[in-house]
Design an enzyme around this catalytic site. Structure first.
Site, short mmCIF file in Angstrom:
data_model
loop_
_atom_site.label_atom_id
_atom_site.label_comp_id
_atom_site.label_asym_id
_atom_site.label_seq_id
_atom_site.Cartn_x
_atom_site.Cartn_y
_atom_site.Cartn_z
N TYR A 144 0.80 -1.22 0.00
CA TYR A 144 0.00 0.00 0.00
C TYR A 144 0.84 1.27 0.00
O TYR A 144 2.02 1.22 0.28
CB TYR A 144 -1.07 0.01 1.09
CG TYR A 144 -0.69 -0.23 2.52
CD1 TYR A 144 -1.30 -1.25 3.22
CD2 TYR A 144 0.21 0.57 3.18
CE1 TYR A 144 -1.00 -1.47 4.55
CE2 TYR A 144 0.51 0.36 4.50
CZ TYR A 144 -0.09 -0.67 5.18
OH TYR A 144 0.21 -0.89 6.50
N GLU A 145 0.20 2.36 -0.39
CA GLU A 145 0.84 3.65 -0.67
C GLU A 145 1.85 3.52 -1.82
O GLU A 145 2.80 4.28 -1.90
CB GLU A 145 1.53 4.23 0.57
CG GLU A 145 0.60 4.63 1.69
CD GLU A 145 -0.26 5.85 1.39
OE1 GLU A 145 0.13 6.70 0.58
OE2 GLU A 145 -1.34 5.94 1.97
N GLY A 146 1.63 2.56 -2.67
CA GLY A 146 2.50 2.34 -3.83
C GLY A 146 3.41 1.14 -3.59
O GLY A 146 4.14 1.11 -2.61
#
Length: 162
Positions: A144-146
């Site tokens: 998550y968050e890339g």
């Protein structure tokens, strides 16, 4: 949308949206480092308890080397987070800095928790020990968050601009 309700200038919505990820990435890096620290402490305690029953020469030396690597990587992640946390620059360098911290810390957490499971042996897979959960929690920080691949794209785009 009324001008009073906009964040940033017209046409810069995508840029504003992406910049919000930067702060989140530092948060994920800190979270990953905390997960790794918890796994390290559990592995250290487990190793110390095992040694109390008598030394297992090979196991003790391999565990001590793993613990040394774990401590080193956790410290490196902390230093990156501290450095990156204060690096907001008008030129947007914070984006690369946040990506570097997030990439390193999340992948470090997976490596550290993997070693913690290794130190625990068969018990590392048991839900009775925290390292099983630490590993699962560490893995999600790479997503998550890339994802790590996205972080590498962000970093390489900044490196190639230089």
């Amino acid at each position: 949308m009324p001008v009073a309700n906009r964040i940033g200038n017209e046409g810069e919505g995508y840029k504003v949206a992406l910049s919000t990820l930067d702060g989140g990435r530092i948060g994920i890096a800190a979270q990953a480092t905390g997960i790794a620290q918890g796994a390290f402490e559990a592995a250290l305690k487990y190793s110390q308890e095992r040694m109390a029953f008598g030394p297992l020469d090979f196991a003790v030396s391999s565990h001590s080397f793993m613990l040394a690597d774990m401590a080193t990587e956790i410290d490196a992640a902390r230093l990156l987070i501290r450095k990156r946390r204060g690096s907001r620059t008008p030129a947007g360098g914070f984006t690369m800095d946040a990506a570097i911290a997030k990439l390193f810390a999340s992948e470090m957490a997976t490596r550290v928790t993997h070693k913690a499971i290794q130190i625990h042996g068969g018990n590392g897979y048991s839900r009775e020990y925290p390292v099983e959960r630490n590993y699962r929690d560490a893995r999600i920080t790479e997503i998550y968050e890339g994802t790590s691949e996205i972080q590498r794209l962000v970093i390489s785009s900044w490196v190639l601009k230089s």
